[in-house]
Scaffold this motif. Structure first.
Motif, PDB file in Angstrom:
ATOM      1  N   THR A 189       2.623  -1.849  12.040  1.00  0.00           N
ATOM      2  CA  THR A 189       2.161  -1.188  10.806  1.00  0.00           C
ATOM      3  C   THR A 189       1.297   0.028  11.147  1.00  0.00           C
ATOM      4  OG1 THR A 189       2.150  -3.340   9.730  1.00  0.00           O
ATOM      5  CG2 THR A 189       0.932  -1.550   8.620  1.00  0.00           C
ATOM      6  N   PHE A 224      -3.705  -2.324  -3.714  1.00  0.00           N
ATOM      7  CA  PHE A 224      -2.339  -2.743  -3.376  1.00  0.00           C
ATOM      8  C   PHE A 224      -1.350  -2.296  -4.459  1.00  0.00           C
ATOM      9  CE2 PHE A 224       1.111  -5.828  -3.963  1.00  0.00           C
ATOM     10  CZ  PHE A 224       1.744  -5.731  -2.733  1.00  0.00           C
ATOM     11  N   ASN A 225      -1.713  -2.542  -5.720  1.00  0.00           N
ATOM     12  CA  ASN A 225      -0.814  -2.196  -6.821  1.00  0.00           C
ATOM     13  C   ASN A 225      -0.572  -0.690  -6.934  1.00  0.00           C
ATOM     14  OD1 ASN A 225      -0.341  -4.839  -7.601  1.00  0.00           O
ATOM     15  ND2 ASN A 225      -2.140  -4.896  -8.929  1.00  0.00           N
ATOM     16  N   VAL A 254       6.182   0.530   1.538  1.00  0.00           N
ATOM     17  CA  VAL A 254       6.239  -0.911   1.771  1.00  0.00           C
ATOM     18  C   VAL A 254       4.831  -1.330   2.219  1.00  0.00           C
ATOM     19  CG1 VAL A 254       7.265  -2.769   3.113  1.00  0.00           C
ATOM     20  CG2 VAL A 254       8.663  -0.813   2.401  1.00  0.00           C
ATOM     21  N   THR A 255       4.179  -2.113   1.370  1.00  0.00           N
ATOM     22  CA  THR A 255       2.768  -2.442   1.562  1.00  0.00           C
ATOM     23  C   THR A 255       2.607  -3.951   1.694  1.00  0.00           C
ATOM     24  OG1 THR A 255       2.270  -0.546   0.137  1.00  0.00           O
ATOM     25  CG2 THR A 255       0.464  -2.075   0.584  1.00  0.00           C
ATOM     26  N   ASP A 256       1.747  -4.370   2.602  1.00  0.00           N
ATOM     27  CA  ASP A 256       1.482  -5.784   2.807  1.00  0.00           C
ATOM     28  C   ASP A 256       0.055  -6.076   2.364  1.00  0.00           C
ATOM     29  OD1 ASP A 256       1.952  -8.381   3.663  1.00  0.00           O
ATOM     30  OD2 ASP A 256       1.292  -7.990   5.716  1.00  0.00           O
ATOM     31  N   TYR A 257      -0.142  -7.173   1.646  1.00  0.00           N
ATOM     32  CA  TYR A 257      -1.493  -7.586   1.248  1.00  0.00           C
ATOM     33  C   TYR A 257      -1.835  -8.833   2.046  1.00  0.00           C
ATOM     34  CZ  TYR A 257      -5.454  -8.913  -1.692  1.00  0.00           C
ATOM     35  OH  TYR A 257      -6.702  -9.236  -2.142  1.00  0.00           O
ATOM     36  N   CYS A 311       1.910  -0.008  -3.571  1.00  0.00           N
ATOM     37  CA  CYS A 311       3.208  -0.661  -3.316  1.00  0.00           C
ATOM     38  C   CYS A 311       4.416  -0.008  -3.984  1.00  0.00           C
ATOM     39  CB  CYS A 311       3.139  -2.160  -3.580  1.00  0.00           C
ATOM     40  SG  CYS A 311       3.011  -2.587  -5.301  1.00  0.00           S
ATOM     41  N   ASP A 339      -3.221   7.489  -1.971  1.00  0.00           N
ATOM     42  CA  ASP A 339      -1.753   7.524  -1.848  1.00  0.00           C
ATOM     43  C   ASP A 339      -1.257   8.869  -1.311  1.00  0.00           C
ATOM     44  OD1 ASP A 339      -2.618   8.636  -4.209  1.00  0.00           O
ATOM     45  OD2 ASP A 339      -0.971   7.856  -5.437  1.00  0.00           O
ATOM     46  N   VAL A 351       6.479  -2.419   7.778  1.00  0.00           N
ATOM     47  CA  VAL A 351       5.434  -2.262   6.769  1.00  0.00           C
ATOM     48  C   VAL A 351       4.725  -0.952   7.067  1.00  0.00           C
ATOM     49  CG1 VAL A 351       3.227  -3.184   5.937  1.00  0.00           C
ATOM     50  CG2 VAL A 351       5.115  -4.741   6.450  1.00  0.00           C
TER      51      VAL A 351
END
Ligand SMILES: [Zn+2]
Length: 448
Positions: free
Chosen positions: A390, A361-362, A369-372, A365, A425, A340
């Motif tokens: 991470t 998050f949106n 590779v993003t984890d919420y 991602c 980002d 991640v």
């Protein structure tokens, strides 16, 4: 010099954090078979991608291939695997455990001391039948290496790519070896994944290219974060060379059980192409336009295991640390290998924070590779992310609702910077490419 982490700690972390599980666990497991969990599948894919990028995409003298696991049985007769791909096996007459004869010290069974049988040669290829009728003619083998799929396609690739030598053909895929004594977690398993390059060169230049690839491959591990002092090069003695090899080097890694092979780089000479030409009746040579001569190329083969590399990366990255009076386990994985890349963590599960956290998050991602994660305390969530390596955690707090800024926390230094959500980002992208993590906010200096 002992390694700093024992295998049990690695196995336990892998289970706890969804990296690697025992295969068929609810049935009690199957010896030496392992399943990659949600984090493990990402890590493994990243290792494969890093290899493919370095070997295929960043070079113009190597192309890729993906050949079938089952091949014509004639391939294995030609390659020497039916006759020579064997280990000496002994069996205990009391407890019936089987051992590799060369791994048994002393005369008796290592388990019970019982008498051992005379050694017999045991072929390591898995055999099965193709089609509905089991008969000699339908016998096929699961490939013990991906290399042969490359050799038998040599002419197809040269003809269709119109490339000149030196030319490499690379392949990643599953291989199978019915090892007598597998073990040490994912170090030696009967089903595993190979990353192999066959690099075809003009005879006489082979020694130079062997040196070149030994260095390239050694540096690849170092570039991806393995400490140099945990790697060593070892040249094979004449008595341990495989049946096809003229020369061979191992890159060894200091695993918890001691120095063991991570990758082999062999000079296979013209053994394979000559053998396949003889057995298939097809001429397998190369016409060198510039020199105006025809020859059978020699082959340099760097051959690595995906699973074994994953294990070395995990072990080298593992650390138990004390930070500000608190203990944490952390994987200092290279950012390109981390399963991640970014975790989005609202300070708490709160109806005011959730919409903004989801928005962040949106936004991230599609690119990383993003984890919420909004369960449990923020401290526990940081620890979870540290344990899977991470590199960056992004925290959304109540101030974020007002100033539209979030905090980025860096895994290794624990430094934090506060940045606007707009542009988050871009900042993460630069950091993931290796830009220094400066505690002064980057966006502020950039705008000047
Ligand atoms: Zn025994």
């Amino acid at each position: 010099m002992p390694a700093k982490v024992d295998m049990d700690k690695i196995v336990s972390l892998c289970k706890r954090r969804g990296l690697i599980f025992p295969s068929s666990e609810i049935y009690g497991g199957l010896a030496s078979c392992w399943d990659y969990g949600p984090m493990g599948v990402e890590l493994k894919r990243n290792v494969r991608d890093a290899w493919w990028k370095a070997i295929v995409h960043e070079r113009d003298d190597v192309v890729g291939l993906d050949t079938s696991i089952m091949m014509h049985p004639g391939v294995w007769a030609a390659s020497g695997h039916i006759d020579s791909f064997t280990d000496p096996l002994v069996e205990c007459k009391s407890c019936h455990l089987r051992w590799r004869a060369d791994a048994v010290e002393g005369k008796g069974c290592p388990k019970c001391g019982g008498e051992l049988t005379e050694p017999r040669m045991f072929n390591l290829m898995f055999k099965t039948s193709m089609g509905p009728v089991e008969e000699e003619a339908s016998t096929v083998y699961l490939r013990p290496e991906t290399a042969q799929g490359i050799f038998v396609n040599f002419e197809n690739v040269v003809t269709t790519t119109r490339k000149k030598l030196p030319l490499g053909i690379a392949q990643i895929g599953k291989s199978f070896r019915n090892e007598i004594t597998p073990g040490n977690f994912i170090f030696r398993t009967r089903e595993f994944e190979h990353m192999e390059l066959e690099y075809f060169v003009k005879p006489g230049t082979d020694e130079k290219w062997l040196d070149y690839w030994v260095k390239e491959r050694f540096d690849w591990y170092v570039k991806l974060g393995i400490r140099k002092e945990n790697l060593r090069l070892r040249q094979h003695g004449k008595d341990e060379l495989a049946h096809y090899a003229r020369d061979c080097y191992d890159i060894d890694y200091l695993f918890p059980m001691g120095w063991s092979e991570l990758e082999g780089i062999a000079n296979r000479g013209d053994f394979d192409l000559i053998q396949h030409a003889k057995h298939s009746g097809k001429e397998l040579s190369y016409y060198d336009n510039e020199a105006g001569e025809k020859y059978v190329p020699y082959v340099i083969e760097p051959s690595a295991g995906v699973d074994r590399s994953v294990l070395a990366f995990l072990i080298d990255a593992y650390d138990d640390e004390e930070v500000e009076g608190e203990k944490r386990t952390v994987l200092h994985l290279h950012r390109s290998l981390a399963p991640v890349k970014v975790a989005v963590l609202p300070l708490s599960r709160n109806e005011k924070l959730t919409p903004l956290a989801k928005e962040v998050f949106n936004k991230l991602c599609p690119n990383f590779v993003t984890d919420y994660d909004d369960s449990q305390s923020i401290g526990r969530r940081y620890r979870r992310q540290d344990e899977i390596g991470t590199p960056f955690c992004v925290t959304i707090d109540f101030e974020s609702l007002e100033d539209k800024q979030v905090t980025i926390r860096e895994r290794d230094s624990l430094a934090q910077i506060r940045v606007p959500i707009e542009g988050l980002d871009k900042i993460l992208e630069a950091k993931l490419k290796g830009e220094a993590f400066d505690a002064s906010p980057l966006w502020a200096t950039r705008e000047k």
